[in-house]
Design an enzyme around this catalytic site. Structure first.
Site, PDB file in Angstrom:
ATOM      1  N   SER A 103       0.849  -1.188   0.000  1.00  0.00           N
ATOM      2  CA  SER A 103       0.000   0.000   0.000  1.00  0.00           C
ATOM      3  C   SER A 103       0.881   1.234   0.000  1.00  0.00           C
ATOM      4  CB  SER A 103      -0.921   0.012   1.227  1.00  0.00           C
ATOM      5  OG  SER A 103      -1.836   1.080   1.151  1.00  0.00           O
ATOM      6  N   GLU A 104       0.577   2.181  -0.878  1.00  0.00           N
ATOM      7  CA  GLU A 104       1.463   3.332  -1.064  1.00  0.00           C
ATOM      8  C   GLU A 104       1.533   4.244   0.154  1.00  0.00           C
ATOM      9  OE1 GLU A 104      -1.672   5.680  -3.903  1.00  0.00           O
ATOM     10  OE2 GLU A 104      -1.046   3.625  -4.233  1.00  0.00           O
ATOM     11  N   ASN A 105       0.571   4.100   1.092  1.00  0.00           N
ATOM     12  CA  ASN A 105       0.639   4.921   2.299  1.00  0.00           C
ATOM     13  C   ASN A 105       1.491   4.290   3.390  1.00  0.00           C
ATOM     14  OD1 ASN A 105      -1.663   3.094   2.226  1.00  0.00           O
ATOM     15  ND2 ASN A 105      -2.260   3.905   4.205  1.00  0.00           N
TER      16      ASN A 105
END
Length: 535
Positions: free
Chosen positions: A361-363
């Site tokens: 997940s990019e976060n």
């Protein structure tokens, strides 16, 4: 000296620190008064800062990891006017960053990557009341990190070949009778061609054997003030984050002249093991106790016990179910995979038995697990779609800049994204409809341009009005170039990025003529042409 300190505490009985903290923490503050960075309240931490016209970097992603206490104090501070705010996302109406936008004159310019959850912001922008500069999420996180590292600029493949690099994105619209006329547009960015890093490494330093590609020059961001949120801190300002609440907080902290942090727990210096500290106290100037901790969750997604065991929660039927079942066949054992929001995220419900993949997940999480059981949702663990998630055994969390280093460095095997349009040459448009829809590119520009990762787009074959979404050239602004495969409810196209598309699978009950009628470009046809369900 001790008498002076005791007098200070006698005078300051109204302070938040003494009123809300357990006795041992107040005693710690007494013992280490000369060295502490702890300030009595968020208001006190901001009061003497030059905030008028300041650039404020704010940590957080969506509503996860946002400094609620400091944002409330900033909203109430009368000197804080005509601000430029820098944040990955813009929160929601009336909460988090949204509280600043509710106050006339508080924010003059907003720098962000995704603003799609804030309807008030969208209205202000389209009506010419707000300057909005949209930057790809990975580039924005890296710009903040670079500002703190003393690096004035860097080159990245993100955004190359799109309107983001070429210039012309509306930054401000005119007001009044000229509404929707562009007053300020983004400038053209400097670009340069380099040997792609992964090709360079594989050719023993011989640049002539590498693949040249275009890179975009990005300048660092250096803020006046940063507002960040930590889970735990010590009195020297060392910070520990938790789960995906880390996100851009370290990056924002590093890029500012003055960093003010809030923490849910504050302990005495020395109580944190040096190895557990995520951000050294040298980056933090002032520290306050977080007293606003609503930690609102934007999208609560839950599993039942049965769903968690069989991995088939939220199963879909019809055309979209066909898309997700076909997409899941792209998953291969031990792949590292990033799934975009919407259809791509739901494809994880169809992972074939015996296939293990790790979801990124990019976060800031590698190792996404199922949705949590009822009552087990954790506001510090969300995915890129702001949904509640769990972490599998062996998962790891990290900052936003680290997350996009993984993407940009070509360490992912597969990326799946949604789309508004795709072209015959593998271009993707997914982030904006001029004058109608303002969402932002988020991390999609970084993902579609990442080297070494197979890019698969999942989308309906036609729009709601029946118009084709696959065409010779995209009519909407591009997200990027580099799509490898397009999976729709009607068929599967293979993209070679230079010639025309190749129809490689077709949905049951459809003919090639059906595909031609719904596709606005020519394409080749595989022979034999299998059904999507047979692959």
């Amino acid at each position: 000296l001790l008498d002076s300190i005791m007098s200070f505490f006698t005078i300051s009985k109204r302070s938040l620190f003494l009123k809300t903290q357990p006795p041992q923490l107040s005693f710690i503050f007494l013992r280490r008064y000369q060295h502490t960075k702890v300030v009595a309240s968020a208001q006190e931490a901001l009061n003497d800062l030059p905030l008028k016209g300041a650039t404020i970097a704010v940590g957080g992603f969506g509503l996860c990891g946002i400094p609620e206490t400091l944002l409330r104090a900033l909203a109430e501070n009368k000197n804080a006017q005509a601000l430029t705010t820098v944040s990955l996302t813009a929160g929601v109406d009336g909460f988090g960053m949204g509280t600043l936008l509710d106050i006339p004159g508080k924010v003059k310019r907003l720098v962000s990557s995704y603003v799609g959850e804030n309807k008030n912001l969208e209205s202000m922008f389209l009506n010419g009341q707000l300057v909005v500069e949209l930057i790809p999420q990975g580039s924005l996180a890296k710009k903040m990190q670079a500002g703190g590292a003393g690096i004035p600029a860097f080159y990245t493949p993100t955004g190359a070949g799109t309107v983001y690099a070429e210039g012309g994105i509306p930054i401000k619209y005119k007001q009044g009778e000229f509404q929707h006329a562009v007053e300020i547009a983004s400038p053209k960015k400097e670009t340069r061609r380099f040997v792609e890093a992964r090709h360079f490494a594989s050719n023993d330093g011989n640049q002539n054997n590498g693949k040249l590609r275009e890179y975009v020059l990005e300048e660092a961001i250096m803020a006046d003030v940063a507002l960040v949120k930590a889970y735990k801190a010590d009195t020297h300002g060392n910070l520990v984050f938790r789960g995906t609440a880390q996100n851009s907080n370290p990056d924002a902290a590093k890029c500012a002249h003055t960093c003010v942090a809030e923490a849910e727990i504050i302990v005495q210096a020395g109580e944190l093991d040096p190895d557990e500290i995520h951000l050294p106290g040298i980056y933090v100037d002032r520290l306050v106790l977080a007293v606003q901790n609503e930690k609102r969750i934007e999208r609560v997604r839950l599993s039942s016990n049965t769903e968690k065991n069989n991995n088939n929660n939220h199963v879909a039927d019809g055309g979209r179910g066909r898309i997700m079942r076909r997409a899941a066949k792209e998953f291969k054992h031990d792949m590292f995979v990033n799934l975009g929001i919407g259809l791509p995220t739901m494809a994880s419900n169809y992972i074939p038995k015996g296939v293990h993949i790790e979801l990124h997940s990019e976060n800031g999480l590698l190792g996404i697990g199922p949705y949590p059981l009822p009552g087990e949702q954790d506001p510090d663990y969300i995915n890129a779609g702001k949904e509640t998630i769990t972490a599998i055994r062996g998962a790891s969390s990290f900052s936003s800049s680290e997350s996009f280093d993984i993407i940009r460095g070509g360490h992912l095997n597969l990326t799946m994204l949604g789309g508004l349009q795709c072209s015959a040459s593998g271009d993707l448009a997914s982030w904006i409809i001029p004058q109608k829809m303002l969402k932002g590119m988020g991390g999609a520009m970084d993902l579609v341009s990442a080297p070494g990762s197979r890019v698969v787009v999942l989308m309906d074959h036609v729009a709601k009005d029946g118009s084709p979404k696959i065409m010779e050239s995209c009519t909407l602004p591009l997200t990027g170039r580099g799509v490898d495969l397009i999976i729709t409810d009607m068929c599967v196209f293979d993209c070679d990025k230079t010639l025309k598309l190749n129809l490689v699978e077709i949905a049951p009950g459809l003919t090639v003529d059906d595909i031609r009628r719904c596709t606005a470009c020519d394409f080749d046809i595989a022979d034999p042409l299998p059904l999507m369900e047979d692959i």
